[in-house]
Design an enzyme around this catalytic site. Structure first.
Site, short mmCIF file in Angstrom:
data_model
loop_
_atom_site.label_atom_id
_atom_site.label_comp_id
_atom_site.label_asym_id
_atom_site.label_seq_id
_atom_site.Cartn_x
_atom_site.Cartn_y
_atom_site.Cartn_z
N CYS A 193 0.81 -1.23 0.00
CA CYS A 193 -0.15 0.00 0.03
C CYS A 193 0.86 1.27 0.01
O CYS A 193 0.31 2.34 -0.31
CB CYS A 193 -0.90 -0.12 1.24
SG CYS A 193 -2.18 -1.09 1.04
N HIS A 234 -9.15 3.61 -1.94
CA HIS A 234 -7.76 3.47 -1.63
C HIS A 234 -7.08 2.56 -2.89
O HIS A 234 -7.12 1.30 -2.75
CB HIS A 234 -7.45 2.66 -0.19
CG HIS A 234 -6.13 2.18 0.00
ND1 HIS A 234 -4.95 2.79 -0.52
CD2 HIS A 234 -5.71 1.22 0.95
CE1 HIS A 234 -4.08 1.87 -0.23
NE2 HIS A 234 -4.36 1.07 0.51
N CYS A 275 0.02 2.50 6.63
CA CYS A 275 0.35 1.31 7.11
C CYS A 275 0.55 0.48 5.83
O CYS A 275 0.10 0.65 4.83
CB CYS A 275 -0.80 0.61 7.93
SG CYS A 275 -2.35 0.51 7.01
#
Length: 403
Positions: free
Chosen positions: A91, A359, A389
């Site tokens: 991510c 996202h 994260c």
């Protein structure tokens, strides 16, 4: 050491990551090329104007496989003499691309880079590339692997976050995102996505649900309760790792977790000589970058230790930071960040986040740096910190300072 500046930042609006989403017809290469073209046109980049294009994407398979960065360069109007590098830090891939570019500039390895990322989650499903930590039993057992949703629920259980707290954060994310769009706060960065005929197919984040309230969220069932409590029984795995917990409280659902979307973002990073040579004015300097590994089971706590690390490495303190962007992968991630540093929520994700707008995995890190820069300029503030994260237990952070 040479300073690295942000000269420009663009992003696409985010489309729903489903077959009926507005961007489903667009490939990752095409959307990436549109972001590269926007930077090229806005900044009049000709020839070998930048050293490299560093591009993050997470699910590197099929049409997102190979060296997508080089494919995007060739599909764009950039000169073919510019190479491309594809990277994957899950991510944080988009942020890591920016950090790599900045550190190359700071080290003198080239005057300028384009960095960012893409993820077309409607076309290339998350997890379709496989991952050893999830599919290799020997590694999964060693690391006490659980899916990310379970990790988010572990955070909530460990640090005392309730469903009501998570839902309240989600409602506020939706409210802030709607207000930001209504006030044109994203206008400088948004690049409308066009089809092959040049027609605009999306010019606004599509995933948002501005009418969301606590009553609506209260009706949603916990998304990860069943996978936690039934076979393969991930709650039992978690409790083996954290025996002091009596049980895992499942508080996350679709409304207080990040949305699955399509999107891309790109930043133009360069030194002072590059700016002078191209008649460009820097908007901010990249003051510090950091990355760290963390517990792979709880997985999503990385923003806390990486923030501690970047502040220590840079000789800064929390009081030096005006605004924070903390990716809203799940509500508990942001709640834990705010709790750990006792930060006023009014300084975190001022314009909403991934719960409201989605996202797009490989792009989000670059998106939130651009969002942070726009908000620093709008509000007249100076310094901001962005962090995410990361799957398998990692954290990445970037500090930027307006010039």
């Amino acid at each position: 050491m040479t300073e690295a500046f942000i000269y420009d930042a663009v992003r696409s609006p985010r489309g729903k990551g489903r077959p009926d989403g507005a961007l489903h017809e667009v490939t990752a290469v095409s959307l990436s090329a549109q972001m590269l073209n926007a930077l090229q046109q806005r900044n009049h980049l000709q020839g070998h104007a930048v050293e490299d294009v560093i591009w993050g994407n997470v699910t590197q398979i099929g049409e997102q496989g190979g060296c997508l960065a080089r494919s995007a360069v060739l599909a764009s109007d950039l000169d073919q003499s510019i190479p491309g590098l594809s990277i994957n830090r899950f991510c944080a891939s988009g942020m890591e691309a920016v950090n790599l570019a900045a550190n190359q500039v700071r080290a003198g390895a080239g005057a300028a880079y384009i960095a960012g990322g893409v993820e077309m989650m409607s076309r290339v499903p998350m997890g379709s590339d496989g991952a050893a930590i999830a599919v290799d039993p020997s590694l999964a057992m060693k690391t006490y692997f659980v899916p990310q949703g379970i990790s988010a629920d572990i955070i909530a259980t460990e640090y005392g976050f309730t469903r009501d707290m998570a839902d309240a954060l989600a409602v506020e994310s939706q409210r802030r995102a709607a207000a930001a769009w209504a006030e044109g706060r994203f206008a400088r960065s948004i690049v409308p996505v066009r089809d092959r005929n040049g027609l605009t197919i999306l010019d606004r984040d599509e995933y948002m649900r501005p009418g969301t309230d606590l009553a609506a969220l209260a009706s949603l069932k916990p998304a990860f309760k069943e996978m936690g409590e039934t076979m393969p029984g991930f709650d039992k795995v978690a409790l083996m790792k954290y025996p002091h917990l009596e049980r895992i409280e499942h508080i996350h659902h679709a409304g207080n977790s990040s949305g699955i979307v399509d999107g891309a973002a790109a930043l133009l990073i360069g030194n002072a000589d590059f700016g002078r040579a191209h008649g460009l004015t820097p908007r901010a300097r990249i003051r510090a970058t950091a990355k760290i590994g963390t517990d792979p089971t709880i997985m999503l706590t990385g923003p806390v230790p990486v923030t501690q690390k970047i502040l220590q490495d840079s000789g800064m303190s929390l009081s030096d930071i005006d605004l924070f962007e903390v990716n809203e992968a799940f509500a508990s991630v942001v709640l834990r960040f705010q709790q750990a540093f006792d930060i006023d929520p009014a300084r975190v994700n001022v314009n909403g986040g991934s719960i409201a707008m989605g996202h797009p995995l490989g792009a989000t890190g670059a998106i939130i740096i651009g969002t942070l820069l726009d908000e620093l300029e709008r509000s007249g503030k100076t310094t901001g910190l962005a962090t995410l994260c990361i799957a398998s237990g990692m954290g990445v952070a970037t500090i930027i300072e307006r010039v």
